[in-house]
Design a protein around this motif. Structure first.
Motif, PDB file in Angstrom:
ATOM      1  N   THR A   3      -2.556  -2.055   3.199  1.00 26.58           N
ATOM      2  CA  THR A   3      -1.478  -1.152   3.613  1.00 26.58           C
ATOM      3  C   THR A   3      -1.040  -0.263   2.462  1.00 26.58           C
ATOM      4  OG1 THR A   3      -0.660  -2.634   5.349  1.00 26.58           O
ATOM      5  CG2 THR A   3       0.919  -1.081   4.417  1.00 26.58           C
ATOM      6  N   PHE A   4      -0.874  -0.845   1.272  1.00 26.59           N
ATOM      7  CA  PHE A   4      -0.476  -0.038   0.117  1.00 26.59           C
ATOM      8  C   PHE A   4      -1.550   0.975  -0.249  1.00 26.59           C
ATOM      9  CE2 PHE A   4      -0.407   0.797  -4.464  1.00 26.59           C
ATOM     10  CZ  PHE A   4       0.850   1.387  -4.574  1.00 26.59           C
ATOM     11  N   ALA A  46       4.704  -4.503   9.833  1.00 25.86           N
ATOM     12  CA  ALA A  46       4.930  -5.836   9.273  1.00 25.86           C
ATOM     13  C   ALA A  46       4.896  -6.830  10.423  1.00 25.86           C
ATOM     14  CB  ALA A  46       6.257  -5.877   8.523  1.00 25.86           C
ATOM     15  N   SER A  47       5.859  -7.705  10.495  1.00 29.06           N
ATOM     16  CA  SER A  47       5.937  -8.713  11.552  1.00 29.06           C
ATOM     17  C   SER A  47       7.264  -9.433  11.414  1.00 29.06           C
ATOM     18  CB  SER A  47       4.793  -9.731  11.423  1.00 29.06           C
ATOM     19  OG  SER A  47       5.026 -10.877  12.216  1.00 29.06           O
ATOM     20  N   ALA A  75       3.889 -13.906   3.729  1.00 26.99           N
ATOM     21  CA  ALA A  75       3.949 -13.269   2.406  1.00 26.99           C
ATOM     22  C   ALA A  75       3.385 -11.856   2.458  1.00 26.99           C
ATOM     23  CB  ALA A  75       3.185 -14.111   1.388  1.00 26.99           C
ATOM     24  N   SER A  76       2.292 -11.687   3.195  1.00 23.80           N
ATOM     25  CA  SER A  76       1.675 -10.358   3.283  1.00 23.80           C
ATOM     26  C   SER A  76       2.582  -9.371   3.997  1.00 23.80           C
ATOM     27  CB  SER A  76       0.317 -10.449   3.987  1.00 23.80           C
ATOM     28  OG  SER A  76       0.451 -10.729   5.375  1.00 23.80           O
ATOM     29  N   LYS A  77       3.207  -9.826   5.069  1.00 25.39           N
ATOM     30  CA  LYS A  77       4.097  -8.948   5.827  1.00 25.39           C
ATOM     31  C   LYS A  77       5.434  -8.761   5.121  1.00 25.39           C
ATOM     32  CE  LYS A  77       1.252  -8.175   9.235  1.00 25.39           C
ATOM     33  NZ  LYS A  77       0.678  -6.838   9.465  1.00 25.39           N
ATOM     34  N   GLY A  78       5.872  -9.803   4.409  1.00 25.40           N
ATOM     35  CA  GLY A  78       7.083  -9.676   3.616  1.00 25.40           C
ATOM     36  C   GLY A  78       6.921  -8.654   2.501  1.00 25.40           C
ATOM     37  N   GLY A  79       5.716  -8.596   1.939  1.00 28.01           N
ATOM     38  CA  GLY A  79       5.450  -7.597   0.913  1.00 28.01           C
ATOM     39  C   GLY A  79       5.553  -6.181   1.451  1.00 28.01           C
ATOM     40  N   ILE A  80       5.085  -5.986   2.669  1.00 28.19           N
ATOM     41  CA  ILE A  80       5.173  -4.659   3.291  1.00 28.19           C
ATOM     42  C   ILE A  80       6.632  -4.264   3.497  1.00 28.19           C
ATOM     43  CG2 ILE A  80       4.657  -3.324   5.376  1.00 28.19           C
ATOM     44  CD1 ILE A  80       2.087  -5.018   5.643  1.00 28.19           C
ATOM     45  N   THR A  81       7.449  -5.211   3.978  1.00 25.85           N
ATOM     46  CA  THR A  81       8.864  -4.887   4.185  1.00 25.85           C
ATOM     47  C   THR A  81       9.553  -4.593   2.849  1.00 25.85           C
ATOM     48  OG1 THR A  81       9.649  -7.189   4.068  1.00 25.85           O
ATOM     49  CG2 THR A  81       8.914  -6.398   6.203  1.00 25.85           C
TER      50      THR A  81
END
Length: 253
Positions: free
Chosen positions: A116-117, A145-146, A161-167
């Motif tokens: 995503t980044f 995210a989710s 963790a992956s979706k938290g990073g996006i947020t």
């Protein structure tokens, strides 16, 4: 922002949320480039909407650059990027086989967060040098995210963790890209009728739907796509993470 005639890139556009988003953008007059690792599925959606398809691994720099270059060649610098590509995966931190394999954690982080980044940074660079509209807008980047970013369940440490990073990177990215007239927004869907979830037995799907306060049904990809269009249309929505989940809060398991 008026999207008619604007270039739009949708990752994961071959199915689920991405396909619905690509269709919705095209229906509003956007010039859509569909990115997906699944060549067959992505090409079908692109052909259906009169857009362009580019095979792309979002976590690979060369692949992402090539896909965006093809989009720019066809439609000019994009004004819209919608990041829908991602993967799931469930594994306990300590299970019957011992600790979770580090490679499994790394794979989910690489695709969902780094991918995503990667798309965000490359698209932002392209959008930043495009001419702004009359209101100073150059574009908008919407990521997915989710609700697991907030309500991660047992076995979802890597995914959450992956979706938290996006947020977490939404606000700093919005602040940094504001000087270019680029907005950054993240959507956090709950339980949606995507291909992965639809593989479950109907009884299991019904049970999940019953856990949603209102409306008591699985989210539809079209629901997600409508919110994408609303965010694009409203220039004052920026730096925000928006849940779309029917008031669902995930239990521990």
């Amino acid at each position: 922002m008026d999207i008619k005639g604007k270039g739009a890139v949708v990752t994961g556009g071959g199915s689920g949320l991405g396909a619905a988003t690509a269709r919705a953008l095209a229906a509003q007059g956007a010039l859509v480039t569909v990115l997906d690792r699944n060549v067959d599925a992505g090409a079908v959606v692109a052909a259906e909407i009169g857009g362009t398809f580019a095979a792309c691994d979002i976590a690979d720099e060369a692949s992402a650059k090539a896909a965006l270059a093809l989009s720019a060649e066809r439609y000019g610098a994009p004004a819209i990027l919608v990041n829908c590509a991602g993967i799931g995966g469930a594994s306990r931190i300590v299970g019957r086989e011992g600790p979770m394999a580090l490679a499994d954690f790394e794979r989910i982080i690489r695709v969902n967060l780094i991918g995503t980044f990667n798309m965000l940074r490359l698209a932002a660079a392209s959008i930043s040098v495009a001419p702004p509209d009359a209101d100073g807008n150059r574009g908008v980047i919407i990521s997915t995210a989710s609700v697991a970013a907030f309500d991660g369940q047992i076995g979802q440490a890597a995914y959450a963790a992956s979706k938290g990073g996006i947020t977490a990177m939404t606000l700093p990215a919005a602040r940094e890209l504001a000087r270019f007239g680029i907005r950054v927004v993240t959507l956090a869907p709950g339980l949606f009728a995507t291909p992965l979830l639809l593989e479950l037995p109907e009884e299991a799907q019904a049970g999940l739907a019953a856990s949603i306060p209102y409306p008591a049904r699985l989210g539809l990809p079209a629901d997600f796509a409508k919110l994408v269009l609303s965010v694009i249309d409203n220039d004052y929505v920026n730096g925000e993470v928006i849940r779309i989940d029917g008031a669902l809060r995930l239990p521990p398991k």
